[in-house]
Design an enzyme around this catalytic site. Structure first.
Site, mmCIF file in Angstrom:
data_model
loop_
_atom_site.group_PDB
_atom_site.id
_atom_site.type_symbol
_atom_site.label_atom_id
_atom_site.label_comp_id
_atom_site.label_asym_id
_atom_site.label_seq_id
_atom_site.Cartn_x
_atom_site.Cartn_y
_atom_site.Cartn_z
ATOM 1 C CG HIS A 195 38.653 46.786 36.887
ATOM 2 N ND1 HIS A 195 38.792 46.135 38.084
ATOM 3 C CD2 HIS A 195 37.476 46.344 36.371
ATOM 4 C CE1 HIS A 195 37.769 45.332 38.287
ATOM 5 N NE2 HIS A 195 36.949 45.456 37.266
HETATM 6 P P1 TYD Z 1 40.062 41.338 40.929
HETATM 7 O O1 TYD Z 1 38.862 41.339 40.058
HETATM 8 O O2 TYD Z 1 41.396 41.561 40.312
HETATM 9 O O3 TYD Z 1 39.810 42.364 42.128
HETATM 10 P P2 TYD Z 1 40.425 43.813 42.384
HETATM 11 O O4 TYD Z 1 40.339 44.562 41.093
HETATM 12 O O5 TYD Z 1 39.569 44.417 43.442
HETATM 13 O O6 TYD Z 1 41.824 43.568 42.856
HETATM 14 O O7 TYD Z 1 40.111 39.941 41.661
HETATM 15 C C1 TYD Z 1 40.924 39.684 42.813
HETATM 16 C C2 TYD Z 1 41.517 38.288 42.715
HETATM 17 O O8 TYD Z 1 40.510 37.287 42.570
HETATM 18 C C3 TYD Z 1 42.484 38.116 41.565
HETATM 19 O O9 TYD Z 1 43.624 37.392 42.044
HETATM 20 C C4 TYD Z 1 41.768 37.211 40.601
HETATM 21 C C5 TYD Z 1 40.742 36.476 41.424
HETATM 22 N N1 TYD Z 1 39.474 36.274 40.681
HETATM 23 C C6 TYD Z 1 39.241 35.054 40.092
HETATM 24 O O10 TYD Z 1 40.068 34.127 40.133
HETATM 25 N N2 TYD Z 1 38.049 34.860 39.437
HETATM 26 C C7 TYD Z 1 37.113 35.845 39.351
HETATM 27 O O11 TYD Z 1 36.017 35.625 38.762
HETATM 28 C C8 TYD Z 1 37.384 37.126 39.950
HETATM 29 C C9 TYD Z 1 36.380 38.244 39.863
HETATM 30 C C10 TYD Z 1 38.574 37.299 40.615
#
Ligand code: TYD
Length: 132
Positions: free
Chosen positions: A50
């Site tokens: 992303h």
């Molecule tokens: P995400 O960054 O979307 O990971 P990926 O791209 O690998 O799927 O994060 C996964 C989950 O964690 C998403 O539900 C949001 C949560 N999250 C938070 O609540 N706070 C944060 O700082 C991060 C990085 C993720």
């Protein structure tokens, strides 16, 4: 594309090694969030393809190693974080991903903004069209 890749000092003695980061000297933004990724499940997985509209990040791999890929729509670059005292800066609006090869990886991220889903661009075609 200029990805900032830094090796910070490592102070070692017979007991341990120690590294430190100073604000604002080492961090080019105001820190709003720190998160870490651990208990990785599948070796060789790719996570995190992303870009962020506004968030800048600094990433460490505190244990084992991880490869971070960058793509600015024109060029690609891979950086290997294989030591606890190396970090890489992930600028905003750069497509990026991580590849790891050990479930022992512990990845530490320092971020400029709070988590906000609207800050994410998760589709590569969408990313390229926003760049234009
Ligand atoms: P995400 O960054 O979307 O990971 P990926 O791209 O690998 O799927 O994060 C996964 C989950 O964690 C998403 O539900 C949001 C949560 N999250 C938070 O609540 N706070 C944060 O700082 C991060 C990085 C993720």
């Amino acid at each position: 594309m200029e990805i900032k890749y830094v090796e910070i000092p490592k102070i070692s003695d017979v007991r341990w090694a120690l590294s430190f980061i100073e604000v604002p000297k080492d961090i080019p933004f105001e820190i709003q969030r720190i998160y870490y990724i651990y208990d990785l499940k599948e070796d060789g997985s790719i996570r995190w393809e992303h870009a962020h509209r506004e968030t800048e990040q600094i990433m460490f791999c505190l244990n084992w190693s991880v490869t971070v890929g960058f793509d600015d729509g024109k060029n690609k670059e891979l950086i290997i974080l294989d030591s606890s005292n190396k970090w890489v800066h992930i600028p905003k609006m750069i497509w990026h991903w991580m590849e790891w090869f050990s479930e022992n990886c512990i990845i530490l991220v320092i971020a400029s903004h709070l988590y906000e889903e609207t800050d994410y661009i998760r589709n590569y075609e969408n990313y390229i069209s926003i760049l234009k």
